[in-house]
Scaffold this motif. Structure first.
Motif, PDB file in Angstrom:
ATOM      1  N   ALA A   1      62.558  65.194  10.016  1.00  0.00           N
ATOM      2  CA  ALA A   1      61.625  64.782  11.066  1.00  0.00           C
ATOM      3  C   ALA A   1      62.189  63.587  11.817  1.00  0.00           C
ATOM      4  O   ALA A   1      62.970  62.806  11.277  1.00  0.00           O
ATOM      5  CB  ALA A   1      60.279  64.422  10.456  1.00  0.00           C
ATOM      6  N   ILE A   2      61.759  63.469  13.075  1.00  0.00           N
ATOM      7  CA  ILE A   2      62.087  62.305  13.901  1.00  0.00           C
ATOM      8  C   ILE A   2      60.770  61.638  14.252  1.00  0.00           C
ATOM      9  O   ILE A   2      59.883  62.257  14.831  1.00  0.00           O
ATOM     10  CB  ILE A   2      62.848  62.719  15.166  1.00  0.00           C
ATOM     11  CG1 ILE A   2      64.172  63.373  14.784  1.00  0.00           C
ATOM     12  CG2 ILE A   2      63.088  61.507  16.067  1.00  0.00           C
ATOM     13  CD1 ILE A   2      64.937  63.927  15.937  1.00  0.00           C
ATOM     14  N   GLY A   3      60.632  60.385  13.850  1.00  0.00           N
ATOM     15  CA  GLY A   3      59.399  59.645  14.071  1.00  0.00           C
ATOM     16  C   GLY A   3      59.227  59.243  15.524  1.00  0.00           C
ATOM     17  O   GLY A   3      60.115  59.411  16.354  1.00  0.00           O
ATOM     18  N   HIS A   4      58.063  58.670  15.817  1.00  0.00           N
ATOM     19  CA  HIS A   4      57.775  58.243  17.185  1.00  0.00           C
ATOM     20  C   HIS A   4      58.703  57.124  17.643  1.00  0.00           C
ATOM     21  O   HIS A   4      58.887  56.906  18.828  1.00  0.00           O
ATOM     22  CB  HIS A   4      56.315  57.811  17.308  1.00  0.00           C
ATOM     23  CG  HIS A   4      55.996  56.551  16.571  1.00  0.00           C
ATOM     24  ND1 HIS A   4      55.878  56.503  15.198  1.00  0.00           N
ATOM     25  CD2 HIS A   4      55.803  55.290  17.016  1.00  0.00           C
ATOM     26  CE1 HIS A   4      55.618  55.252  14.841  1.00  0.00           C
ATOM     27  NE2 HIS A   4      55.564  54.504  15.907  1.00  0.00           N
ATOM     28  N   ASP A   5      59.305  56.405  16.703  1.00  0.00           N
ATOM     29  CA  ASP A   5      60.238  55.336  17.043  1.00  0.00           C
ATOM     30  C   ASP A   5      61.673  55.826  17.173  1.00  0.00           C
ATOM     31  O   ASP A   5      62.581  55.047  17.434  1.00  0.00           O
ATOM     32  CB  ASP A   5      60.163  54.224  16.001  1.00  0.00           C
ATOM     33  CG  ASP A   5      60.428  54.721  14.585  1.00  0.00           C
ATOM     34  OD1 ASP A   5      60.598  55.946  14.404  1.00  0.00           O
ATOM     35  OD2 ASP A   5      60.457  53.897  13.665  1.00  0.00           O
ATOM     36  N   GLY A   6      61.907  57.139  16.994  1.00  0.00           N
ATOM     37  CA  GLY A   6      63.235  57.718  17.146  1.00  0.00           C
ATOM     38  C   GLY A   6      64.065  57.740  15.874  1.00  0.00           C
ATOM     39  O   GLY A   6      65.178  58.231  15.882  1.00  0.00           O
ATOM     40  N   ARG A   7      63.533  57.202  14.782  1.00  0.00           N
ATOM     41  CA  ARG A   7      64.269  57.178  13.521  1.00  0.00           C
ATOM     42  C   ARG A   7      64.074  58.497  12.780  1.00  0.00           C
ATOM     43  O   ARG A   7      62.981  59.023  12.714  1.00  0.00           O
ATOM     44  CB  ARG A   7      63.798  56.026  12.647  1.00  0.00           C
ATOM     45  CG  ARG A   7      64.106  54.675  13.262  1.00  0.00           C
ATOM     46  CD  ARG A   7      63.629  53.560  12.409  1.00  0.00           C
ATOM     47  NE  ARG A   7      64.346  53.586  11.148  1.00  0.00           N
ATOM     48  CZ  ARG A   7      63.952  52.937  10.057  1.00  0.00           C
ATOM     49  NH1 ARG A   7      62.865  52.220  10.081  1.00  0.00           N
ATOM     50  NH2 ARG A   7      64.658  53.015   8.960  1.00  0.00           N
ATOM     51  N   GLY A   8      65.164  58.997  12.224  1.00  0.00           N
ATOM     52  CA  GLY A   8      65.096  60.221  11.449  1.00  0.00           C
ATOM     53  C   GLY A   8      64.575  59.963  10.040  1.00  0.00           C
ATOM     54  O   GLY A   8      64.831  58.910   9.450  1.00  0.00           O
ATOM     55  N   GLN A   9      63.814  60.904   9.534  1.00  0.00           N
ATOM     56  CA  GLN A   9      63.286  60.819   8.175  1.00  0.00           C
ATOM     57  C   GLN A   9      63.522  62.155   7.491  1.00  0.00           C
ATOM     58  O   GLN A   9      63.413  63.202   8.116  1.00  0.00           O
ATOM     59  CB  GLN A   9      61.797  60.503   8.184  1.00  0.00           C
ATOM     60  CG  GLN A   9      61.476  59.177   8.808  1.00  0.00           C
ATOM     61  CD  GLN A   9      60.009  58.851   8.691  1.00  0.00           C
ATOM     62  OE1 GLN A   9      59.352  59.225   7.731  1.00  0.00           O
ATOM     63  NE2 GLN A   9      59.475  58.163   9.679  1.00  0.00           N
ATOM     64  N   ARG A  10      63.845  62.100   6.213  1.00  0.00           N
ATOM     65  CA  ARG A  10      64.052  63.320   5.452  1.00  0.00           C
ATOM     66  C   ARG A  10      63.242  63.246   4.173  1.00  0.00           C
ATOM     67  O   ARG A  10      63.193  62.212   3.504  1.00  0.00           O
ATOM     68  CB  ARG A  10      65.523  63.505   5.116  1.00  0.00           C
ATOM     69  CG  ARG A  10      66.359  63.803   6.337  1.00  0.00           C
ATOM     70  CD  ARG A  10      67.773  63.958   5.959  1.00  0.00           C
ATOM     71  NE  ARG A  10      68.253  62.646   5.476  1.00  0.00           N
ATOM     72  CZ  ARG A  10      69.498  62.340   5.290  1.00  0.00           C
ATOM     73  NH1 ARG A  10      70.419  63.226   5.531  1.00  0.00           N
ATOM     74  NH2 ARG A  10      69.858  61.160   4.876  1.00  0.00           N
ATOM     75  N   LEU A  11      62.616  64.345   3.859  1.00  0.00           N
ATOM     76  CA  LEU A  11      61.877  64.473   2.617  1.00  0.00           C
ATOM     77  C   LEU A  11      62.403  65.701   1.885  1.00  0.00           C
ATOM     78  O   LEU A  11      62.700  66.718   2.503  1.00  0.00           O
ATOM     79  CB  LEU A  11      60.382  64.656   2.877  1.00  0.00           C
ATOM     80  CG  LEU A  11      59.659  63.551   3.626  1.00  0.00           C
ATOM     81  CD1 LEU A  11      58.227  63.985   3.916  1.00  0.00           C
ATOM     82  CD2 LEU A  11      59.660  62.284   2.808  1.00  0.00           C
ATOM     83  N   ALA A  12      62.492  65.611   0.594  1.00  0.00           N
ATOM     84  CA  ALA A  12      62.879  66.754  -0.225  1.00  0.00           C
ATOM     85  C   ALA A  12      61.970  66.751  -1.445  1.00  0.00           C
ATOM     86  O   ALA A  12      61.736  65.705  -2.056  1.00  0.00           O
ATOM     87  CB  ALA A  12      64.342  66.639  -0.651  1.00  0.00           C
ATOM     88  N   TRP A  13      61.430  67.908  -1.777  1.00  0.00           N
ATOM     89  CA  TRP A  13      60.578  67.986  -2.955  1.00  0.00           C
ATOM     90  C   TRP A  13      60.500  69.408  -3.465  1.00  0.00           C
ATOM     91  O   TRP A  13      60.909  70.356  -2.820  1.00  0.00           O
ATOM     92  CB  TRP A  13      59.190  67.416  -2.681  1.00  0.00           C
ATOM     93  CG  TRP A  13      58.259  68.307  -1.928  1.00  0.00           C
ATOM     94  CD1 TRP A  13      57.313  69.132  -2.442  1.00  0.00           C
ATOM     95  CD2 TRP A  13      58.176  68.453  -0.512  1.00  0.00           C
ATOM     96  NE1 TRP A  13      56.650  69.785  -1.440  1.00  0.00           N
ATOM     97  CE2 TRP A  13      57.166  69.387  -0.246  1.00  0.00           C
ATOM     98  CE3 TRP A  13      58.860  67.898   0.554  1.00  0.00           C
ATOM     99  CZ2 TRP A  13      56.820  69.766   1.040  1.00  0.00           C
ATOM    100  CZ3 TRP A  13      58.521  68.285   1.832  1.00  0.00           C
ATOM    101  CH2 TRP A  13      57.507  69.200   2.050  1.00  0.00           C
TER     102      TRP A  13
END
Length: 119
Positions: A76-88
């Motif tokens: 995902a790319i947040g509203h601030d432009g930073r990428g985020q990754r989740l794994a589960w």
């Protein structure tokens, strides 16, 4: 959890294997404590084409779900432009939510494919 045993089962000399196994056990306990104290994340996927996906209440610019075997990955790319990754491992979800996540991911993948021909 098995790292100390694998170090001890390797061909390292015992004088090096025991301290390395102790360090691996200590690092594993530290990771366990850190992850256990982490707050759960909440991912809400939009049900309509114009809807906004959110992660922990913050809107996302882009969100993609991928499956590799039994694991789920969210890029995902947040509203601030930073990428985020989740794994589960989705088996931690109740069965109805797990099925809903699979269906939502499949619907998103089907709707984002390019058409092979012009309409």
């Amino acid at each position: 959890m098995l790292a100390p045993l694998s170090v001890l089962g390797s061909d390292l000399p015992r004088i090096a294997a025991w301290p390395l196994a102790a360090a691996a056990a200590a690092y594993g306990l530290w990771q366990l404590r850190r992850e256990a104290g982490r707050a759960p994340r909440q991912l809400v996927l939009a049900t309509t084409a114009g809807g906004i996906d959110t992660l922990d209440g913050q809107p996302l610019q882009a969100c993609r779900i991928a499956w590799r075997g039994p694991l789920a990955f969210v890029h995902a790319i947040g509203h601030d432009g930073r990428g985020q990754r989740l794994a589960w491992w989705p088996d931690t979800l109740p069965r109805p939510l797990r099925r809903e996540l699979r269906l939502a991911a499949a619907a998103r993948a089907a709707s984002r494919r390019d058409r092979p021909m012009a309409p």
